[in-house]
Design an enzyme around this catalytic site. Structure first.
Site, PDB file in Angstrom:
ATOM      1  N   LYS A   1       8.091 -66.305  -1.832  1.00 36.69           N
ATOM      2  CA  LYS A   1       8.021 -64.982  -2.484  1.00 36.69           C
ATOM      3  C   LYS A   1       7.791 -65.139  -3.981  1.00 36.69           C
TER       4      LYS A   1
ATOM      5  N   GLU B   1       9.925 -55.876  -4.189  1.00 35.55           N
ATOM      6  CA  GLU B   1       9.271 -57.141  -4.589  1.00 35.55           C
ATOM      7  C   GLU B   1       7.863 -57.232  -3.995  1.00 35.55           C
TER       8      GLU B   1
ATOM      9  N   HIS C   1      14.988 -64.399 -32.932  1.00 39.19           N
ATOM     10  CA  HIS C   1      13.916 -63.495 -33.302  1.00 39.19           C
ATOM     11  C   HIS C   1      12.583 -64.224 -33.331  1.00 39.19           C
TER      12      HIS C   1
ATOM     13  N   CYS D   1      12.970 -66.775  -0.846  1.00 40.04           N
ATOM     14  CA  CYS D   1      12.918 -66.866  -2.313  1.00 40.04           C
ATOM     15  C   CYS D   1      11.704 -67.631  -2.841  1.00 40.04           C
TER      16      CYS D   1
ATOM     17  N   CYS E   1      15.345 -69.299   2.500  1.00 43.05           N
ATOM     18  CA  CYS E   1      15.006 -69.363   1.076  1.00 43.05           C
ATOM     19  C   CYS E   1      13.761 -70.207   0.834  1.00 43.05           C
TER      20      CYS E   1
ATOM     21  N   GLU F   1      17.069 -60.597 -27.856  1.00 40.00           N
ATOM     22  CA  GLU F   1      17.897 -60.375 -29.054  1.00 40.00           C
ATOM     23  C   GLU F   1      18.438 -58.947 -29.096  1.00 40.00           C
TER      24      GLU F   1
ATOM     25  N   TYR G   1      15.548 -54.863  -2.211  1.00 40.82           N
ATOM     26  CA  TYR G   1      14.930 -56.030  -2.847  1.00 40.82           C
ATOM     27  C   TYR G   1      13.528 -56.314  -2.294  1.00 40.82           C
TER      28      TYR G   1
HETATM   29  C1  LIG Z   1      11.773 -62.434   1.576  1.00 43.92           C
HETATM   30  C2  LIG Z   1      13.103 -62.906   1.041  1.00 43.92           C
HETATM   31  C3  LIG Z   1      13.217 -63.201  -0.282  1.00 43.92           C
HETATM   32  C4  LIG Z   1      14.437 -63.632  -0.801  1.00 43.92           C
HETATM   33  N1  LIG Z   1      14.516 -63.892  -2.134  1.00 43.92           N
HETATM   34  C5  LIG Z   1      15.682 -64.327  -2.649  1.00 43.92           C
HETATM   35  C6  LIG Z   1      15.769 -64.655  -4.031  1.00 43.92           C
HETATM   36  O1  LIG Z   1      14.796 -64.523  -4.790  1.00 43.92           O
HETATM   37  N2  LIG Z   1      16.960 -65.110  -4.508  1.00 43.92           N
HETATM   38  C7  LIG Z   1      18.055 -65.261  -3.694  1.00 43.92           C
HETATM   39  O2  LIG Z   1      19.116 -65.690  -4.178  1.00 43.92           O
HETATM   40  N3  LIG Z   1      17.994 -64.943  -2.375  1.00 43.92           N
HETATM   41  C8  LIG Z   1      16.836 -64.488  -1.837  1.00 43.92           C
HETATM   42  N4  LIG Z   1      16.764 -64.208  -0.496  1.00 43.92           N
HETATM   43  C9  LIG Z   1      17.976 -64.378   0.332  1.00 43.92           C
HETATM   44  C10 LIG Z   1      18.171 -65.870   0.692  1.00 43.92           C
HETATM   45  O3  LIG Z   1      16.996 -66.364   1.287  1.00 43.92           O
HETATM   46  C11 LIG Z   1      19.353 -66.010   1.649  1.00 43.92           C
HETATM   47  O4  LIG Z   1      20.490 -65.418   1.063  1.00 43.92           O
HETATM   48  C12 LIG Z   1      19.648 -67.476   1.942  1.00 43.92           C
HETATM   49  O5  LIG Z   1      18.543 -68.135   2.474  1.00 43.92           O
HETATM   50  C13 LIG Z   1      20.832 -67.576   2.922  1.00 43.92           C
HETATM   51  O6  LIG Z   1      21.074 -68.910   3.254  1.00 43.92           O
HETATM   52  P1  LIG Z   1      21.826 -69.291   4.606  1.00 43.92           P
HETATM   53  O7  LIG Z   1      22.144 -70.738   4.509  1.00 43.92           O
HETATM   54  O8  LIG Z   1      22.926 -68.347   4.861  1.00 43.92           O
HETATM   55  O9  LIG Z   1      20.776 -69.040   5.774  1.00 43.92           O
HETATM   56  P2  LIG Z   1      19.239 -69.393   5.952  1.00 43.92           P
HETATM   57  O10 LIG Z   1      18.630 -69.920   4.719  1.00 43.92           O
HETATM   58  O11 LIG Z   1      18.638 -68.187   6.563  1.00 43.92           O
HETATM   59  O12 LIG Z   1      19.249 -70.583   6.999  1.00 43.92           O
HETATM   60  C14 LIG Z   1      19.612 -70.411   8.334  1.00 43.92           C
HETATM   61  C15 LIG Z   1      18.915 -71.469   9.168  1.00 43.92           C
HETATM   62  O13 LIG Z   1      19.513 -71.499  10.446  1.00 43.92           O
HETATM   63  C16 LIG Z   1      18.509 -71.702  11.431  1.00 43.92           C
HETATM   64  N5  LIG Z   1      19.082 -71.237  12.702  1.00 43.92           N
HETATM   65  C17 LIG Z   1      19.466 -69.983  13.006  1.00 43.92           C
HETATM   66  N6  LIG Z   1      20.035 -69.955  14.232  1.00 43.92           N
HETATM   67  C18 LIG Z   1      19.995 -71.232  14.706  1.00 43.92           C
HETATM   68  C19 LIG Z   1      20.445 -71.849  15.889  1.00 43.92           C
HETATM   69  N7  LIG Z   1      21.077 -71.164  16.842  1.00 43.92           N
HETATM   70  N8  LIG Z   1      20.245 -73.179  16.046  1.00 43.92           N
HETATM   71  C20 LIG Z   1      19.622 -73.896  15.076  1.00 43.92           C
HETATM   72  N9  LIG Z   1      19.198 -73.368  13.915  1.00 43.92           N
HETATM   73  C21 LIG Z   1      19.387 -72.055  13.731  1.00 43.92           C
HETATM   74  C22 LIG Z   1      17.353 -70.893  10.904  1.00 43.92           C
HETATM   75  O14 LIG Z   1      16.135 -71.334  11.484  1.00 43.92           O
HETATM   76  C23 LIG Z   1      17.434 -71.179   9.412  1.00 43.92           C
HETATM   77  O15 LIG Z   1      16.686 -72.312   9.054  1.00 43.92           O
HETATM   78  C24 LIG Z   1      15.561 -63.783   0.058  1.00 43.92           C
HETATM   79  C25 LIG Z   1      15.440 -63.493   1.417  1.00 43.92           C
HETATM   80  C26 LIG Z   1      14.220 -63.063   1.914  1.00 43.92           C
HETATM   81  C27 LIG Z   1      14.110 -62.758   3.373  1.00 43.92           C
HETATM   82  N1  LIG Z   2      15.567 -61.435  -5.408  1.00 45.90           N
HETATM   83  C1  LIG Z   2      16.563 -61.627  -4.566  1.00 45.90           C
HETATM   84  O1  LIG Z   2      17.621 -62.136  -4.890  1.00 45.90           O
HETATM   85  C2  LIG Z   2      16.389 -61.182  -3.139  1.00 45.90           C
HETATM   86  C3  LIG Z   2      15.128 -60.882  -2.650  1.00 45.90           C
HETATM   87  C4  LIG Z   2      15.003 -60.486  -1.334  1.00 45.90           C
HETATM   88  C5  LIG Z   2      16.111 -60.382  -0.525  1.00 45.90           C
HETATM   89  N2  LIG Z   2      17.335 -60.689  -1.030  1.00 45.90           N
HETATM   90  C6  LIG Z   2      18.553 -60.561  -0.185  1.00 45.90           C
HETATM   91  O2  LIG Z   2      18.181 -60.214   1.120  1.00 45.90           O
HETATM   92  C7  LIG Z   2      18.771 -58.960   1.468  1.00 45.90           C
HETATM   93  C8  LIG Z   2      17.862 -58.212   2.378  1.00 45.90           C
HETATM   94  O3  LIG Z   2      16.788 -57.626   1.644  1.00 45.90           O
HETATM   95  P1  LIG Z   2      16.189 -56.237   2.110  1.00 45.90           P
HETATM   96  O4  LIG Z   2      15.315 -55.716   1.059  1.00 45.90           O
HETATM   97  O5  LIG Z   2      15.656 -56.370   3.492  1.00 45.90           O
HETATM   98  O6  LIG Z   2      17.501 -55.366   2.287  1.00 45.90           O
HETATM   99  P2  LIG Z   2      18.208 -54.306   1.336  1.00 45.90           P
HETATM  100  O7  LIG Z   2      19.500 -54.037   1.968  1.00 45.90           O
HETATM  101  O8  LIG Z   2      18.148 -54.713  -0.082  1.00 45.90           O
HETATM  102  O9  LIG Z   2      17.264 -53.025   1.495  1.00 45.90           O
HETATM  103  C9  LIG Z   2      17.043 -52.430   2.745  1.00 45.90           C
HETATM  104  C10 LIG Z   2      16.368 -51.097   2.525  1.00 45.90           C
HETATM  105  O10 LIG Z   2      15.946 -50.567   3.765  1.00 45.90           O
HETATM  106  C11 LIG Z   2      16.406 -49.235   3.886  1.00 45.90           C
HETATM  107  N3  LIG Z   2      16.652 -48.991   5.307  1.00 45.90           N
HETATM  108  C12 LIG Z   2      17.598 -49.564   6.089  1.00 45.90           C
HETATM  109  N4  LIG Z   2      17.492 -49.100   7.354  1.00 45.90           N
HETATM  110  C13 LIG Z   2      16.446 -48.243   7.364  1.00 45.90           C
HETATM  111  C14 LIG Z   2      15.838 -47.451   8.365  1.00 45.90           C
HETATM  112  N5  LIG Z   2      16.281 -47.451   9.617  1.00 45.90           N
HETATM  113  N6  LIG Z   2      14.784 -46.684   8.020  1.00 45.90           N
HETATM  114  C15 LIG Z   2      14.327 -46.669   6.744  1.00 45.90           C
HETATM  115  N7  LIG Z   2      14.855 -47.407   5.763  1.00 45.90           N
HETATM  116  C16 LIG Z   2      15.903 -48.180   6.063  1.00 45.90           C
HETATM  117  C17 LIG Z   2      17.657 -49.164   3.032  1.00 45.90           C
HETATM  118  O11 LIG Z   2      17.908 -47.835   2.642  1.00 45.90           O
HETATM  119  C18 LIG Z   2      17.286 -50.074   1.873  1.00 45.90           C
HETATM  120  O12 LIG Z   2      16.560 -49.373   0.912  1.00 45.90           O
HETATM  121  C19 LIG Z   2      19.050 -58.288   0.137  1.00 45.90           C
HETATM  122  O13 LIG Z   2      20.071 -57.341   0.210  1.00 45.90           O
HETATM  123  C20 LIG Z   2      19.430 -59.451  -0.732  1.00 45.90           C
HETATM  124  O14 LIG Z   2      20.782 -59.761  -0.526  1.00 45.90           O
HETATM  125  C21 LIG Z   2      17.490 -61.079  -2.330  1.00 45.90           C
END
Ligand SMILES: Cc1cc2nc3c(=O)[nH]c(=O)nc-3n(C[C@H](O)[C@H](O)[C@H](O)COP(=O)(O)OP(=O)(O)OC[C@H]3O[C@@H](n4cnc5c(N)ncnc54)[C@H](O)[C@@H]3O)c2cc1C
Ligand SMILES: NC(=O)c1ccc[n+]([C@@H]2O[C@H](COP(=O)([O-])OP(=O)(O)OC[C@H]3O[C@@H](n4cnc5c(N)ncnc54)[C@H](O)[C@@H]3O)[C@@H](O)[C@H]2O)c1
Length: 442
Positions: A50, A179, A432, A47, A42, A437, A175
């Site tokens: 992004k 985005e 408003h 998040c 995140c 609204e 997503y």
């Molecule tokens: C591009 C993108 C945009 C997103 N935007 C949003 C958003 O706008 N709003 C939202 O709610 N969610 C968003 N998400 C999803 C959100 O980031 C995740 O749901 C969230 O970070 C999950 O938290 P977590 O604690 O499960 O894992 P993470 O935040 O992924 O943390 C896992 C940590 O574990 C570490 N790690 C992994 N394996 C090991 C190991 N073996 N030893 C030591 N360290 C390790 C990793 O380096 C990492 O730092 C987005 C995700 C992506 C990819």
């Molecule tokens: N704003 C937010 O809250 C936010 C932003 C980014 C990510 N996220 C979280 O992270 C997750 C991952 O995001 P994401 O966009 O990678 O996943 P997603 O599951 O939202 O979308 C994946 C997309 O890839 C397509 N796809 C999967 N396999 C494929 C293949 N082999 N060939 C072609 N298309 C394929 C699926 O049909 C789908 O449209 C989200 O589901 C969400 O939970 C949240």
């Protein structure tokens, strides 16, 4: 038996950091191990960076509207300034996370963690024992195994491109795909958004997804549906994505084809922790894995992969473990926002979900041009939809596509979670003039 720690957390992301510092606050001896930068997906590569790029992208619409409001603005965009400012902000937040852990008395073990046995984790070779262990290792991008896979980037790299490409092809319809399509399109990049299905944003309300897809097209994104990229090839001019007979050329190819649990190398078998073939750790109601003192929270469980969910799971787990807590996460009415252009804010059931669970559903929709765009060249429309159970009058879902949808939906989510009725919604006086609204007058 005496252990080094009461709790050892693997992964310092959203869920892990919250669990570690709250447990330490309850007087437990806590360590957290992190292979990369503290903050996790995140903060470091999800998040937050992004959203900073989304803010940058939103200036395009602001500049288009400015003239109508009497402002004459010469604008010029510089990608490298944005990326370097974004990096500084991420470093600042990383520092805050490090301080949070330090102030709470959590010991940071920098390195990659792997199980040695059910109570021992090796961090870059050093063994540490703990009474309870929490797996909070999150997820990583999943890229299909096609020829040319090594030529494509994922969201990790998209946030750090050395220069803004002229053209980009984004594969996926979820997503991340929409985005990043919105970000690059607004920043002047020619965007091909390729999706294997008919309509983007599967799982969202059908009308919402269709409205958003139309809006993306009108904003200039080339949405290519029913197309599956089966190979990516390097050419003299850039890259070409092959999809059957079709070839789509661009400078950069971004795959946003979903994410998978990050458990490779964790050596889960040594701890007796069961996971699915895709790596997802299986947990019960208590977040406990098949080894009862080993828990998992967040994306590694592949439940609702959102930051606030990971945080809630981690926080409530340690409350229950160390502070006699009785509360469990509730997964209904989780609000979410896709930070596309326009934004999609949603909470509760889609119309299709509501109809499959309830006999009598009524939907209310409204489409209008937001006031702030009325005098300008921006033709973007706002779409709102309420899904209501006719028999009980309960509002089951609220969906908004348009400016500030995320900010709007958070407040309505509180009411939805309390069982808001359509009558209560309509009894509430609106503010408003706002777009929000409209939701109390539909
Ligand atoms: C591009 C993108 C945009 C997103 N935007 C949003 C958003 O706008 N709003 C939202 O709610 N969610 C968003 N998400 C999803 C959100 O980031 C995740 O749901 C969230 O970070 C999950 O938290 P977590 O604690 O499960 O894992 P993470 O935040 O992924 O943390 C896992 C940590 O574990 C570490 N790690 C992994 N394996 C090991 C190991 N073996 N030893 C030591 N360290 C390790 C990793 O380096 C990492 O730092 C987005 C995700 C992506 C990819
Ligand atoms: N704003 C937010 O809250 C936010 C932003 C980014 C990510 N996220 C979280 O992270 C997750 C991952 O995001 P994401 O966009 O990678 O996943 P997603 O599951 O939202 O979308 C994946 C997309 O890839 C397509 N796809 C999967 N396999 C494929 C293949 N082999 N060939 C072609 N298309 C394929 C699926 O049909 C789908 O449209 C989200 O589901 C969400 O939970 C949240």
């Amino acid at each position: 038996m005496k252990y080094d720690y009461d709790l050892l957390v693997i992964g310092a992301g959203s869920g892990g950091v919250r669990a570690a510092r709250i447990a330490a606050g309850y007087g437990q001896k806590v360590a957290i191990c992190e292979a990369d930068q503290v903050g996790g997906t995140c903060v470091i590569r999800g998040c937050v960076p992004k959203k900073l790029l989304v803010y940058a992208a939103q200036y395009k619409k602001m500049f288009s509207t400015a003239k109508a409001y009497g402002w004459n603005i010469q604008s010029q965009f510089d990608w490298s300034s944005l990326i370097s400012n974004k990096d500084q902000e991420i470093d600042r937040l990383n520092g805050i996370y490090l301080n949070l852990l330090d102030n709470a008395g959590v010991e940071l073990l920098q390195g990659f963690g792997a199980f040695v046995d059910p109570h021992t984790v090796a961090v870059d070779g050093d063994h540490h024992t703990a009474r309870h262990i929490l797996i909070a290792t999150g997820g990583i991008p999943a890229v299909p195994n096609i020829p040319g896979r090594d030529q494509v980037i994922t969201s990790n790299e998209a946030l750090n491109l050395a220069k803004l490409p002229e053209t980009i092809t984004i594969n996926g319809g979820g997503y991340i795909a929409v985005e990043f399509a919105g970000i690059f399109n607004a920043l002047g990049v020619e965007v091909n958004l390729v999706y294997r299905g008919q309509q983007l944003l599967r799982g969202f309300d059908d009308e919402v997804a269709a409205f958003a897809q139309q809006a993306f097209t009108e904003a200039g994104i080339r949405v290519i549906t029913n197309t599956e990229i089966d190979a990516v090839e390097k050419t003299a001019r850039g890259l070409i994505c092959h999809a059957g007979e079709t070839g789509i050329e661009s400078d950069v190819v971004l795959f946003a084809t979903g994410r998978q649990a990050n458990t490779a190398g964790l050596n889960l078998q040594a701890a007796g922790v069961d996971c699915q073939a895709n790596g997802q750790v299986l947990v019960n109601h208590d977040q406990a894995s098949s080894t009862p003192h080993i828990y998992a929270v967040g994306d590694v469980c592949n439940n609702d992969n959102l930051t606030p969910v990971a945080i809630k799971e981690g926080h409530l787990l340690v409350n229950r473990l160390f502070n006699d807590g009785k509360e469990y996460p509730e997964y209904d009415f989780i609000p979410t926002t896709v930070f596309s252009q326009p934004e999609i804010g949603t909470c509760g059931l889609t119309e299709a979900e509501a109809r499959s669970n309830h006999a009598h559903i009524e939907c209310f929709t409204s489409t209008f041009r937001a006031m702030k765009y009325a005098m300008s060249d921006v033709h973007e429309k706002t779409f709102m939809k309420l899904v209501v159970n006719q028999q009980t009058d309960q509002v089951l879902g609220i969906h908004v596509v348009g400016a500030d949808a995320g900010e709007m939906i958070q407040g309505f989510a509180v009411a939805l979670k309390q069982g808001l009725s359509k009558t209560q919604l309509n009894k509430t006086i609106g503010i408003h003039p706002t777009s929000a609204e409209e939701l109390v007058t539909m």
